[in-house]
Design a protein around this motif. Structure first.
Motif, PDB file in Angstrom:
ATOM      1  N   UNK A   1      22.237  77.883  32.009  1.00 43.95           N
ATOM      2  CA  UNK A   1      22.757  78.254  30.694  1.00 43.95           C
ATOM      3  C   UNK A   1      23.402  79.635  30.713  1.00 43.95           C
ATOM      4  N   UNK A   2      22.769  80.578  31.412  1.00 43.53           N
ATOM      5  CA  UNK A   2      23.342  81.924  31.518  1.00 43.53           C
ATOM      6  C   UNK A   2      24.679  81.884  32.244  1.00 43.53           C
ATOM      7  N   UNK A   3      24.748  81.084  33.297  1.00 43.26           N
ATOM      8  CA  UNK A   3      25.998  80.993  34.055  1.00 43.26           C
ATOM      9  C   UNK A   3      27.089  80.346  33.210  1.00 43.26           C
ATOM     10  N   UNK A   4      26.720  79.299  32.447  1.00 42.07           N
ATOM     11  CA  UNK A   4      27.703  78.642  31.586  1.00 42.07           C
ATOM     12  C   UNK A   4      28.228  79.611  30.531  1.00 42.07           C
ATOM     13  N   UNK A   5      27.318  80.416  29.954  1.00 38.81           N
ATOM     14  CA  UNK A   5      27.741  81.401  28.959  1.00 38.81           C
ATOM     15  C   UNK A   5      28.639  82.457  29.579  1.00 38.81           C
ATOM     16  N   UNK A   6      28.288  82.901  30.805  1.00 36.94           N
ATOM     17  CA  UNK A   6      29.118  83.892  31.496  1.00 36.94           C
ATOM     18  C   UNK A   6      30.499  83.313  31.812  1.00 36.94           C
TER      19      UNK A   6
ATOM     20  N   UNK B   1      31.984  80.934  30.154  1.00 28.71           N
ATOM     21  CA  UNK B   1      32.707  80.790  28.897  1.00 28.71           C
ATOM     22  C   UNK B   1      33.326  82.119  28.456  1.00 28.71           C
ATOM     23  N   UNK B   2      32.516  83.192  28.571  1.00 30.05           N
ATOM     24  CA  UNK B   2      33.029  84.506  28.198  1.00 30.05           C
ATOM     25  C   UNK B   2      34.167  84.931  29.112  1.00 30.05           C
ATOM     26  N   UNK B   3      34.026  84.615  30.409  1.00 26.31           N
ATOM     27  CA  UNK B   3      35.089  84.965  31.352  1.00 26.31           C
ATOM     28  C   UNK B   3      36.377  84.230  31.017  1.00 26.31           C
ATOM     29  N   UNK B   4      36.238  82.951  30.620  1.00 27.03           N
ATOM     30  CA  UNK B   4      37.419  82.174  30.252  1.00 27.03           C
ATOM     31  C   UNK B   4      38.061  82.730  28.986  1.00 27.03           C
ATOM     32  N   UNK B   5      37.240  83.140  28.027  1.00 26.69           N
ATOM     33  CA  UNK B   5      37.774  83.716  26.794  1.00 26.69           C
ATOM     34  C   UNK B   5      38.495  85.026  27.063  1.00 26.69           C
ATOM     35  N   UNK B   6      37.948  85.804  28.000  1.00 22.72           N
ATOM     36  CA  UNK B   6      38.517  87.115  28.269  1.00 22.72           C
ATOM     37  C   UNK B   6      39.756  87.054  29.155  1.00 22.72           C
ATOM     38  N   UNK B   7      40.013  85.892  29.767  1.00 24.11           N
ATOM     39  CA  UNK B   7      41.125  85.814  30.726  1.00 24.11           C
ATOM     40  C   UNK B   7      42.469  86.131  30.084  1.00 24.11           C
ATOM     41  N   UNK B   8      42.623  85.743  28.821  1.00 19.54           N
ATOM     42  CA  UNK B   8      43.905  85.998  28.161  1.00 19.54           C
ATOM     43  C   UNK B   8      43.849  87.129  27.159  1.00 19.54           C
TER      44      UNK B   8
END
Length: 315
Positions: A71-76, A78-85
């Motif tokens: 779950x922590x990895x999935x959240x990380x 997700x945040x990384x994907x959001x921050x990519x742009x």
């Protein structure tokens, strides 16, 4: 003899043990047949059950840890994907939001823990306990008088009561200290946080959150786990909770704004907001109407005088 041999064979076939008992009588050796010993099998079964339970518990703990890591990895991710742009400012803002959410969760858990701790003190009335001790002491003294052993029993009762009362006082002092510390922590996590995160203080007042609480903190109290505001400071008569049009207590910022608006010295505490233009780049303040009270103080000096006056009236 044939009968003895047959019994011995039957015992052996059943898994038992033939034991010769002494002394030997004139009728020959005495034989006692013992049932098979199943204790070893029971011990093995218990050991196996304990081992199986330990293995099952370990597997459950491992699975819970793996699920949390996933779950922590999935959240990380997700945040990384959001921050990519995102731009750097957007990334910074997102990090601050996530940190604030985490902090709020931690504070909620801490409040729940402290609330559960406070439940231990429910129902404890030190005055009632002291009264009960006195009543017990009086009853025991009356019983001693009736038995004609007043002096001896009285001393025994006095010593025992003194020891019990001291132990009780020590316990009450310890509980009071724990309760006081818990209440301070709860106050910091509730009313203190409301002052620290207030947008009204940040945008409208010249005071810091700490100084604003010195001036107006007595208007706020914790009720049923929530911060409520009163129209008057603590200790004054006829205090009432500030309500909105819907009848519910006002939110913190709205209540604080209303309290400040009713403060006769609000002009000294509100930030000066000048519209652009007007032929002047400097901020102008009107001189105080009452020169005797402020003695020519302006700006920071005037604010400091107001704070000192508020603190003195609060004391």
């Amino acid at each position: 003899m044939t009968t003895f041999v047959n019994e011995l064979r039957a015992s052996s076939a059943a898994g038992g043990i033939a034991r010769i008992m002494s002394p030997v009588s004139r009728f020959g050796p005495r034989i006692m047949l013992e049932a098979p010993n199943d204790q070893g099998n029971d011990d093995d079964a218990a050991a196996k059950a304990a081992a199986d339970k330990e293995a099952a518990d370990k597997a459950a703990a491992d699975k819970a840890a793996a699920d949390k890591a996933a779950a922590d990895k999935a959240e990380a991710d997700r945040l990384a994907a959001e921050q990519s742009g995102m731009s750097e400012n957007e990334k910074k803002l997102l990090r601050e939001v996530m940190e604030k959410k985490t902090k709020l969760k931690e504070e909620a858990a801490e409040r729940e823990r402290l609330a559960n701790e406070l439940k231990r003190f429910e129902g404890i009335d030190p005055d009632a306990v002291r009264k009960l001790i006195e009543e017990n002491k009086a009853r025991e003294m009356s019983e001693a008088e009736a038995k004609g052993e007043f002096d001896r029993v009285k001393k025994m009762m006095a010593d025992d009561a003194a020891a019990r009362e001291k132990a009780l006082q020590d316990q009450i002092a310890a509980l009071s200290g724990e309760k006081s510390a818990a209440m301070k922590t709860i106050d910091k996590l509730t009313i203190g946080r409301d002052f620290a995160s207030s947008q009204f203080i940040a945008t409208e007042l010249v005071l810091t959150p700490e100084k604003a609480r010195v001036v107006y903190g007595a208007h706020f109290e914790l009720k049923d786990g929530k911060t409520v505001a009163y129209d008057k400071p603590a200790g004054e008569k006829d205090r009432t909770i500030l309500h909105g049009a819907d009848g519910a207590p006002l939110p913190f910022d709205e209540a604080l704004k209303k309290i400040v608006e009713n403060d006769p010295e609000k002009e000294q505490l509100l930030k000066v907001k000048m519209k652009p233009g007007g032929g002047s780049n400097s901020q102008q303040q009107e001189p105080p109407k009452n020169q005797n009270e402020t003695k020519g103080l302006y700006g920071v000096g005037r604010i400091a005088a107001a704070l000192a006056k508020k603190a003195a009236s609060a004391n």
